[in-house]
Design a protein around this motif. Structure first.
Motif, PDB file in Angstrom:
ATOM      1  N   ALA A 196       0.846  -1.193   0.000  1.00 39.44           N
ATOM      2  CA  ALA A 196       0.000   0.000   0.000  1.00 39.44           C
ATOM      3  C   ALA A 196       0.880   1.241   0.000  1.00 39.44           C
ATOM      4  O   ALA A 196       1.743   1.401   0.868  1.00 39.44           O
ATOM      5  CB  ALA A 196      -0.906   0.014   1.220  1.00 39.44           C
ATOM      6  N   GLY A 197       0.668   2.114  -0.990  1.00 44.22           N
ATOM      7  CA  GLY A 197       1.368   3.383  -1.043  1.00 44.22           C
ATOM      8  C   GLY A 197       0.629   4.413  -0.212  1.00 44.22           C
ATOM      9  O   GLY A 197      -0.597   4.348  -0.070  1.00 44.22           O
ATOM     10  N   THR A 198       1.369   5.357   0.365  1.00 40.14           N
ATOM     11  CA  THR A 198       0.763   6.339   1.254  1.00 40.14           C
ATOM     12  C   THR A 198       1.015   7.764   0.774  1.00 40.14           C
ATOM     13  O   THR A 198       1.852   8.012  -0.091  1.00 40.14           O
ATOM     14  CB  THR A 198       1.321   6.197   2.681  1.00 40.14           C
ATOM     15  OG1 THR A 198       2.709   6.552   2.667  1.00 40.14           O
ATOM     16  CG2 THR A 198       1.161   4.788   3.200  1.00 40.14           C
ATOM     17  N   ALA A 199       0.306   8.700   1.377  1.00 33.60           N
ATOM     18  CA  ALA A 199       0.426  10.111   1.015  1.00 33.60           C
ATOM     19  C   ALA A 199       1.770  10.706   1.427  1.00 33.60           C
ATOM     20  O   ALA A 199       2.209  11.692   0.854  1.00 33.60           O
ATOM     21  CB  ALA A 199      -0.705  10.913   1.661  1.00 33.60           C
ATOM     22  N   ASP A 200       2.459  10.092   2.401  1.00 32.63           N
ATOM     23  CA  ASP A 200       3.757  10.629   2.807  1.00 32.63           C
ATOM     24  C   ASP A 200       4.917  10.043   2.010  1.00 32.63           C
ATOM     25  O   ASP A 200       6.075  10.330   2.295  1.00 32.63           O
ATOM     26  CB  ASP A 200       3.989  10.449   4.315  1.00 32.63           C
ATOM     27  CG  ASP A 200       4.261   9.010   4.729  1.00 32.63           C
ATOM     28  OD1 ASP A 200       4.232   8.094   3.879  1.00 32.63           O
ATOM     29  OD2 ASP A 200       4.501   8.792   5.929  1.00 32.63           O
ATOM     30  N   VAL A 220       2.641   8.183  -3.065  1.00 32.02           N
ATOM     31  CA  VAL A 220       2.786   7.057  -3.996  1.00 32.02           C
ATOM     32  C   VAL A 220       1.424   6.826  -4.631  1.00 32.02           C
ATOM     33  O   VAL A 220       0.436   6.607  -3.929  1.00 32.02           O
ATOM     34  CB  VAL A 220       3.283   5.796  -3.256  1.00 32.02           C
ATOM     35  CG1 VAL A 220       3.302   4.595  -4.189  1.00 32.02           C
ATOM     36  CG2 VAL A 220       4.660   6.047  -2.653  1.00 32.02           C
ATOM     37  N   CYS A 221       1.364   6.900  -5.968  1.00 34.66           N
ATOM     38  CA  CYS A 221       0.066   6.814  -6.646  1.00 34.66           C
ATOM     39  C   CYS A 221      -0.129   5.537  -7.459  1.00 34.66           C
ATOM     40  O   CYS A 221      -1.228   5.283  -7.937  1.00 34.66           O
ATOM     41  CB  CYS A 221      -0.152   8.046  -7.524  1.00 34.66           C
ATOM     42  SG  CYS A 221       1.120   8.342  -8.737  1.00 34.66           S
ATOM     43  N   LEU A 261       9.127  -4.743  -6.939  1.00 41.13           N
ATOM     44  CA  LEU A 261       7.978  -3.868  -6.789  1.00 41.13           C
ATOM     45  C   LEU A 261       8.305  -2.562  -7.501  1.00 41.13           C
ATOM     46  O   LEU A 261       9.388  -2.005  -7.309  1.00 41.13           O
ATOM     47  CB  LEU A 261       7.705  -3.594  -5.309  1.00 41.13           C
ATOM     48  CG  LEU A 261       6.613  -2.579  -4.976  1.00 41.13           C
ATOM     49  CD1 LEU A 261       5.243  -3.131  -5.374  1.00 41.13           C
ATOM     50  CD2 LEU A 261       6.645  -2.228  -3.502  1.00 41.13           C
ATOM     51  N   PHE A 262       7.394  -2.085  -8.328  1.00 45.90           N
ATOM     52  CA  PHE A 262       7.558  -0.833  -9.050  1.00 45.90           C
ATOM     53  C   PHE A 262       6.578   0.169  -8.466  1.00 45.90           C
ATOM     54  O   PHE A 262       5.400  -0.139  -8.305  1.00 45.90           O
ATOM     55  CB  PHE A 262       7.266  -1.029 -10.545  1.00 45.90           C
ATOM     56  CG  PHE A 262       8.242  -1.956 -11.213  1.00 45.90           C
ATOM     57  CD1 PHE A 262       9.278  -1.443 -11.982  1.00 45.90           C
ATOM     58  CD2 PHE A 262       8.132  -3.327 -11.077  1.00 45.90           C
ATOM     59  CE1 PHE A 262      10.175  -2.296 -12.592  1.00 45.90           C
ATOM     60  CE2 PHE A 262       9.026  -4.187 -11.682  1.00 45.90           C
ATOM     61  CZ  PHE A 262      10.061  -3.662 -12.447  1.00 45.90           C
ATOM     62  N   SER A 263       7.074   1.355  -8.132  1.00 43.92           N
ATOM     63  CA  SER A 263       6.209   2.371  -7.543  1.00 43.92           C
ATOM     64  C   SER A 263       6.310   3.666  -8.337  1.00 43.92           C
ATOM     65  O   SER A 263       7.390   4.060  -8.768  1.00 43.92           O
ATOM     66  CB  SER A 263       6.588   2.617  -6.077  1.00 43.92           C
ATOM     67  OG  SER A 263       7.938   3.018  -5.952  1.00 43.92           O
ATOM     68  N   GLY A 264       5.162   4.311  -8.533  1.00 45.60           N
ATOM     69  CA  GLY A 264       5.115   5.619  -9.180  1.00 45.60           C
ATOM     70  C   GLY A 264       4.645   6.641  -8.164  1.00 45.60           C
ATOM     71  O   GLY A 264       3.833   6.332  -7.289  1.00 45.60           O
TER      72      GLY A 264
END
Length: 105
Positions: A4-8, A38-39, A48-51
């Motif tokens: 889970a990506g977060t706003a921080d 993280v969106c 894991l790839f994160s944008g």
């Protein structure tokens, strides 16, 4: 495992505790590297790839919980559009009328 990506800018790695009712998520660890929300997240193998809104995409080694690569070149929020065995396609919108799509190998 649930990511889970977060706003921080953090990414939480969690697992389900299905022995409780209702089932709950237990946070196992926290990945840090992005400096804005993280969106998007995507998984390929052990990566894991994160944008993020920080104009980057990051590649993480899930087992080591480390950043393998930082993908730059965007001028706005970055979304992971697709992953193959050898490529990661990222996209963003920005001041350019047609946005930007980048392919990283």
């Amino acid at each position: 495992t649930v990511f889970a990506g977060t706003a921080d800018g953090s990414i939480f790695l969690s697992t389900f505790d299905d022995k409780s009712y209702p089932p709950t998520l237990e946070i196992q660890s926290k990945l840090q590297g992005h400096i804005a929300p993280v969106c998007s997240l995507s998984i390929a193998g052990n990566y894991l790839f994160s944008g993020s809104w920080d104009e980057t995409a990051r590649v993480w080694d899930i087992e080591k919980e480390e950043i393998v690569s930082v993908l730059t070149g965007h001028e706005n929020n970055v979304c992971i559009l697709g992953i193959s065995e050898s490529e990661c396609v990222t996209g963003s919108s920005g001041f350019e009328a047609d946005g930007r799509v980048l392919c990283s190998r």
